[in-house]
Design a protein around this motif. Structure first.
Motif, short mmCIF file in Angstrom:
data_model
loop_
_atom_site.label_atom_id
_atom_site.label_comp_id
_atom_site.label_asym_id
_atom_site.label_seq_id
_atom_site.Cartn_x
_atom_site.Cartn_y
_atom_site.Cartn_z
N ALA A 99 0.83 -1.25 -0.03
CA ALA A 99 -0.10 -0.03 0.08
C ALA A 99 0.84 1.19 0.02
CB ALA A 99 -0.85 -0.01 1.20
N ALA A 100 1.88 1.28 0.79
CA ALA A 100 2.69 2.35 0.91
C ALA A 100 3.52 2.66 -0.46
CB ALA A 100 3.85 2.37 2.02
N PHE A 101 3.96 1.28 -1.13
CA PHE A 101 4.58 1.37 -2.44
C PHE A 101 3.59 1.78 -3.46
CE2 PHE A 101 5.70 -0.70 -6.38
CZ PHE A 101 6.85 -0.45 -6.56
N THR A 102 2.18 1.61 -3.47
CA THR A 102 1.33 2.01 -4.47
C THR A 102 0.71 3.43 -4.33
OG1 THR A 102 0.67 -0.39 -4.79
CG2 THR A 102 -1.01 1.50 -5.20
N PHE A 103 0.19 3.68 -2.92
CA PHE A 103 -0.22 5.02 -2.92
C PHE A 103 0.72 6.08 -2.45
CE2 PHE A 103 -3.82 2.09 -2.07
CZ PHE A 103 -4.52 2.48 -2.84
N GLY A 104 1.87 5.81 -2.06
CA GLY A 104 3.20 6.67 -1.75
C GLY A 104 4.11 6.81 -2.80
N ARG A 105 4.05 5.97 -3.73
CA ARG A 105 4.86 5.94 -4.80
C ARG A 105 4.37 5.72 -6.22
NH1 ARG A 105 7.21 4.87 0.67
NH2 ARG A 105 9.45 5.35 0.38
N GLU A 106 3.90 4.54 -6.73
CA GLU A 106 3.66 4.21 -7.96
C GLU A 106 2.52 5.07 -8.57
OE1 GLU A 106 5.57 1.99 -10.29
OE2 GLU A 106 6.64 2.92 -8.62
N ASP A 107 1.53 5.03 -7.75
CA ASP A 107 0.40 5.77 -8.31
C ASP A 107 0.24 7.40 -8.10
OD1 ASP A 107 -2.61 5.43 -9.12
OD2 ASP A 107 -3.26 6.07 -7.42
N LEU A 108 1.13 7.60 -7.30
CA LEU A 108 1.45 9.17 -6.96
C LEU A 108 2.53 9.80 -7.79
CD1 LEU A 108 0.36 11.25 -4.77
CD2 LEU A 108 2.43 10.50 -3.67
N ILE A 109 3.57 9.21 -8.33
CA ILE A 109 4.70 9.46 -8.73
C ILE A 109 4.12 10.33 -10.05
CG2 ILE A 109 6.90 9.10 -10.03
CD1 ILE A 109 6.94 9.37 -7.05
N PRO A 110 3.10 9.95 -11.00
CA PRO A 110 3.03 10.67 -12.18
C PRO A 110 2.70 12.05 -12.02
CG PRO A 110 2.29 8.47 -12.45
CD PRO A 110 2.65 8.65 -11.02
N ASP A 111 1.81 12.17 -10.94
CA ASP A 111 1.29 13.69 -10.65
C ASP A 111 2.24 14.56 -10.21
OD1 ASP A 111 -1.29 13.12 -11.50
OD2 ASP A 111 -1.91 12.64 -9.76
N VAL A 112 3.20 14.01 -9.37
CA VAL A 112 4.19 14.95 -8.63
C VAL A 112 5.30 15.13 -9.63
CG1 VAL A 112 6.08 14.69 -6.91
CG2 VAL A 112 3.61 13.71 -6.18
N PHE A 113 5.78 14.13 -10.33
CA PHE A 113 6.87 14.33 -11.27
C PHE A 113 6.52 15.24 -12.54
CE2 PHE A 113 9.90 10.79 -10.48
CZ PHE A 113 10.12 11.32 -8.91
N ARG A 114 5.16 15.24 -12.88
CA ARG A 114 4.73 16.00 -14.03
C ARG A 114 4.87 17.52 -13.72
NH1 ARG A 114 0.20 13.39 -14.43
NH2 ARG A 114 0.91 11.86 -15.91
N GLU A 115 4.43 17.89 -12.42
CA GLU A 115 4.53 19.17 -11.89
C GLU A 115 5.86 19.57 -11.87
OE1 GLU A 115 2.15 21.32 -11.35
OE2 GLU A 115 0.55 19.70 -11.96
N LEU A 116 6.92 18.82 -11.40
CA LEU A 116 8.28 19.24 -11.79
C LEU A 116 8.93 19.30 -12.86
CD1 LEU A 116 10.05 16.61 -8.91
CD2 LEU A 116 10.14 19.14 -8.99
N VAL A 117 8.45 18.47 -13.80
CA VAL A 117 8.73 18.70 -15.30
C VAL A 117 8.16 19.93 -15.72
CG1 VAL A 117 8.43 17.81 -17.65
CG2 VAL A 117 9.11 16.24 -15.75
#
Length: 260
Positions: A166-184
């Motif tokens: 759950a931590a891997f999914t909701f704190g990383r994999e499912d979350l990263i696209p939104d977070v990294f998209r803002e950084l890009v």
């Protein structure tokens, strides 16, 4: 979390976490990155999260697959395929015709923008001679990264595979696209045409996590929790804690950038 008959448990978890996801995807950290010096500050701390992601990933692989002899099949065929696929990409992705882990490429990207890689290298050197002694993290890691890393390794130490997933999914994999998209968006707007390897790293995770790994990781959580309400409750706590740890980590990095 009380599951209703008309809504799957995974949807209830996503609904519960939505406000935290919104806080993270709109975090003021992204807008604070305006110069190469700011990118260096970010990367010098974030690299420790890149490394501890690999540790969480390998902990899941150890739980979901068989890495001992003699070999025996585990009881999660879909999840073990998924986690092996993630390991393949993270440990040996292809970048311009050569195999490289995302962590190693991140170090190359740090050198490209003249960020300091010595703290993470010293930590890895110490871990190599003292495997399992996670206390050395506080001595070598950036202070603003230690709390985030401690939360990850505390979860790993509890050894609950559904909570780790759950931590891997909701704190990383499912979350990263939104977070990294803002950084890009921010880096491309403020520092256009530079930091090629870092942009590739971010865009690669937006691509694979958004299209494949995110949805599959949700299926992994469903696979591991099944109909066990206790597992779902523990998964929700782990997911929430992982996102809150990321928000606090972003707060500390932002404060450091503002000092710069």
């Amino acid at each position: 979390m009380n599951q209703t008959l008309d809504r799957p448990a995974i949807e209830l978890v996503e609904t519960h976490l939505a406000p935290l996801r919104a806080r993270l995807s709109t975090h003021p950290l992204y807008a604070s990155i305006k110069t190469p010096a700011h990118v260096r500050v970010f990367m010098e701390s974030h690299v420790f999260a890149v490394w501890d992601f690999m540790s969480l990933l390998k902990a899941l692989q150890a739980k979901l697959t068989c890495i001992s002899l003699p070999w025996l099949p585990t009881r999660w065929p879909a999840s073990r395929r998924f986690i092996n696929e993630i390991v393949l990409g993270e440990e040996s992705d292809m970048y311009k015709g050569r195999s490289v882990s995302h962590f190693e490429l991140y170090l190359e990207a740090m050198k490209e923008c003249e960020a300091d890689v010595e703290p993470i290298r010293k930590l890895l050197a110490q871990i190599a001679v003292s495997p399992g002694e996670f206390s050395v993290m506080s001595a070598f890691a950036r202070p603003d990264a230690v709390q985030f890393m401690n939360s990850t390794f505390e979860l790993i130490g509890q050894s609950n595979v559904h909570a780790m997933a759950a931590a891997f999914t909701f704190g990383r994999e499912d979350l990263i696209p939104d977070v990294f998209r803002e950084l890009v968006r921010q880096i491309s707007r403020e520092i256009p045409g530079k930091l090629d390897k870092f942009i590739w790293y971010l865009e690669r995770h937006i691509e694979v996590d958004g299209q494949d790994h995110g949805p599959l990781s949700l299926q992994m959580v469903e696979d591991l929790c099944g109909t066990n309400q206790t597992f779902w409750d523990e998964a929700l706590v782990a997911a929430e804690s992982a996102i809150l740890a990321r928000i606090a980590f972003w707060d500390r990095i932002q404060a450091k950038i503002e000092e710069t």
